[in-house]
Design a protein around this motif. Structure first.
Motif, PDB file in Angstrom:
ATOM      1  N   SER A  32       0.830  -1.200   0.000  1.00 47.55           N
ATOM      2  CA  SER A  32       0.000   0.000   0.000  1.00 47.55           C
ATOM      3  C   SER A  32       0.863   1.249   0.000  1.00 47.55           C
ATOM      4  O   SER A  32       0.586   2.225  -0.696  1.00 47.55           O
ATOM      5  CB  SER A  32      -0.920  -0.010   1.217  1.00 47.55           C
ATOM      6  OG  SER A  32      -1.689   1.172   1.275  1.00 47.55           O
ATOM      7  N   MET A  76       2.422   1.773  -3.453  1.00 52.33           N
ATOM      8  CA  MET A  76       1.467   2.305  -4.420  1.00 52.33           C
ATOM      9  C   MET A  76       1.212   3.790  -4.171  1.00 52.33           C
ATOM     10  O   MET A  76       1.045   4.568  -5.115  1.00 52.33           O
ATOM     11  CB  MET A  76       0.153   1.528  -4.351  1.00 52.33           C
ATOM     12  CG  MET A  76       0.260   0.095  -4.852  1.00 52.33           C
ATOM     13  SD  MET A  76       0.919   0.002  -6.558  1.00 52.33           S
ATOM     14  CE  MET A  76      -0.407   0.830  -7.445  1.00 52.33           C
ATOM     15  N   ARG A  77       1.175   4.178  -2.907  1.00 52.82           N
ATOM     16  CA  ARG A  77       0.991   5.591  -2.570  1.00 52.82           C
ATOM     17  C   ARG A  77       2.178   6.407  -3.066  1.00 52.82           C
ATOM     18  O   ARG A  77       2.013   7.494  -3.612  1.00 52.82           O
ATOM     19  CB  ARG A  77       0.840   5.738  -1.050  1.00 52.82           C
ATOM     20  CG  ARG A  77       0.740   7.178  -0.554  1.00 52.82           C
ATOM     21  CD  ARG A  77      -0.416   7.914  -1.179  1.00 52.82           C
ATOM     22  NE  ARG A  77      -0.560   9.255  -0.652  1.00 52.82           N
ATOM     23  CZ  ARG A  77      -1.232  10.220  -1.248  1.00 52.82           C
ATOM     24  NH1 ARG A  77      -1.836  10.007  -2.411  1.00 52.82           N
ATOM     25  NH2 ARG A  77      -1.326  11.416  -0.701  1.00 52.82           N
ATOM     26  N   SER A 114       1.879   6.750  -6.807  1.00 54.98           N
ATOM     27  CA  SER A 114       0.829   7.710  -7.137  1.00 54.98           C
ATOM     28  C   SER A 114       1.330   9.141  -6.973  1.00 54.98           C
ATOM     29  O   SER A 114       1.082  10.009  -7.825  1.00 54.98           O
ATOM     30  CB  SER A 114      -0.392   7.478  -6.249  1.00 54.98           C
ATOM     31  OG  SER A 114      -1.395   8.429  -6.500  1.00 54.98           O
ATOM     32  N   ARG A 115       2.052   9.393  -5.900  1.00 53.22           N
ATOM     33  CA  ARG A 115       2.593  10.742  -5.680  1.00 53.22           C
ATOM     34  C   ARG A 115       3.611  11.116  -6.744  1.00 53.22           C
ATOM     35  O   ARG A 115       3.649  12.264  -7.215  1.00 53.22           O
ATOM     36  CB  ARG A 115       3.238  10.817  -4.290  1.00 53.22           C
ATOM     37  CG  ARG A 115       2.248  10.839  -3.144  1.00 53.22           C
ATOM     38  CD  ARG A 115       2.957  11.005  -1.819  1.00 53.22           C
ATOM     39  NE  ARG A 115       2.031  11.285  -0.745  1.00 53.22           N
ATOM     40  CZ  ARG A 115       2.396  11.573   0.501  1.00 53.22           C
ATOM     41  NH1 ARG A 115       3.679  11.606   0.820  1.00 53.22           N
ATOM     42  NH2 ARG A 115       1.486  11.816   1.419  1.00 53.22           N
ATOM     43  N   MET A 159       3.630  10.090  -9.812  1.00 58.51           N
ATOM     44  CA  MET A 159       2.891  10.387 -11.030  1.00 58.51           C
ATOM     45  C   MET A 159       2.238  11.762 -10.967  1.00 58.51           C
ATOM     46  O   MET A 159       2.117  12.456 -11.976  1.00 58.51           O
ATOM     47  CB  MET A 159       1.834   9.310 -11.278  1.00 58.51           C
ATOM     48  CG  MET A 159       2.392   7.944 -11.641  1.00 58.51           C
ATOM     49  SD  MET A 159       3.363   7.962 -13.193  1.00 58.51           S
ATOM     50  CE  MET A 159       5.053   8.085 -12.553  1.00 58.51           C
ATOM     51  N   GLU A 160       1.818  12.175  -9.769  1.00 61.89           N
ATOM     52  CA  GLU A 160       1.244  13.507  -9.596  1.00 61.89           C
ATOM     53  C   GLU A 160       2.280  14.587  -9.901  1.00 61.89           C
ATOM     54  O   GLU A 160       1.995  15.577 -10.588  1.00 61.89           O
ATOM     55  CB  GLU A 160       0.717  13.671  -8.175  1.00 61.89           C
ATOM     56  CG  GLU A 160      -0.534  12.862  -7.862  1.00 61.89           C
ATOM     57  CD  GLU A 160      -0.967  13.038  -6.413  1.00 61.89           C
ATOM     58  OE1 GLU A 160      -0.665  14.103  -5.834  1.00 61.89           O
ATOM     59  OE2 GLU A 160      -1.569  12.109  -5.857  1.00 61.89           O
ATOM     60  N   CYS A 215       1.178  20.321  -5.818  1.00 62.54           N
ATOM     61  CA  CYS A 215       0.854  18.906  -5.623  1.00 62.54           C
ATOM     62  C   CYS A 215       0.358  18.616  -4.213  1.00 62.54           C
ATOM     63  O   CYS A 215      -0.035  17.479  -3.913  1.00 62.54           O
ATOM     64  CB  CYS A 215       2.077  18.039  -5.928  1.00 62.54           C
ATOM     65  SG  CYS A 215       2.582  18.064  -7.669  1.00 62.54           S
TER      66      CYS A 215
END
Length: 266
Positions: free
Chosen positions: A18, A21-22, A25-26, A28-29, A50
């Motif tokens: 988890s 993945m977080r 995700s960050r 990619m942001e 962001c």
């Protein structure tokens, strides 16, 4: 006891996954924010936009730099050279782009207008293919440019059937990305949408001054459309009537592209 041990082990395994993945995700942001930027960005600006701390943003930038996805000059960051091989592969192999080129060429030749194809990505659209018309546009719009769904015919047509909640999300995303003024409301956006029963959208001076555009969604039998095809011209070379006269050709092009994609792996 065996069952308890298994459950505990499973929870321990899910934690790192988890977290990973977080982190992805960050990253990619941050990467997406750099794509939207018109110029190199400072660390503080990226962190603020962001919604991340300076240390977190810096760690992400360093990882992206290691992979060549981001470059640094002085105290500013920009997209790095590693994106070029990925972009080349996409343009040469993506079924949508490959199928679109001859279709856009034909509609541009028949109308004399610039023909473009956009693909939806979240609450933005990306220019994935274009064939220039007889009159050059007043602005540079490179392939891969991220644009809002809230402005321009090619964006609005993809929101034409959106619910009020989705329109509110589109407004929030455009404001957060600096693409719209903070005073924009979902009601304002609804007023920009095509009239009921109309399968195309028209825009004048919306995203760029002195530019007219008409667009239609590419039909998708498996769900809501995620692509739109448009005709664009500077105001001195065409009128609203001229653009709308190209709608039948645009409709045929959208239908043809939809048929081609149905037979592909897209």
């Amino acid at each position: 006891m065996a069952t308890t041990t298994s459950t505990t082990a499973g929870t321990a395994e899910e934690g790192p996954k988890s977290s990973n993945m977080r982190s992805l995700s960050r990253a990619m942001e941050v990467f997406a924010e750099l794509q939207r930027a018109e110029r190199p960005q400072r660390l503080s600006d990226l962190a603020r936009n962001c919604g991340m701390s300076l240390p977190t943003t810096l760690r992400i930038l360093r990882v992206l730099q290691d992979f060549g996805m981001v470059s640094q000059t002085d105290k500013s960051y920009r997209i790095g050279p590693a994106v070029l091989p990925a972009a080349r592969s996409f343009l040469e192999n993506d079924p949508l782009v490959v199928a679109a080129r001859p279709v856009l060429q034909q509609v541009a030749s028949q109308t004399g207008l610039t023909a473009s194809l956009y693909s939806r990505l979240g609450f933005e659209r990306i220019l994935v293919a274009r064939v220039d018309g007889e009159a050059p546009l007043r602005y540079d719009l490179p392939l891969g440019k991220r644009l809002p769904l809230t402005l321009g015919a090619a964006g609005k047509i993809l929101l034409a059937s959106a619910s009020d909640d989705e329109l509110q999300q589109a407004v929030a995303a455009a404001v957060a990305a600096g693409q719209e003024d903070a005073t924009l409301t979902a009601e304002d956006l609804r007023a920009r949408m095509p009239e009921s029963g109309t399968d195309y959208a028209f825009s004048a001076d919306e995203r760029a001054t002195g530019v007219l555009s008409v667009a239609m969604a590419v039909p998708n039998r498996t769900g809501r459309p995620t692509e739109s095809i448009s005709l664009t011209s500077p105001v001195e070379a065409a009128s609203e009537a001229t653009l709308k006269a190209g709608v039948p050709e645009l409709r045929r092009a959208a239908g043809r592209l939809s048929e081609l994609l149905e037979g592909s792996v897209y």
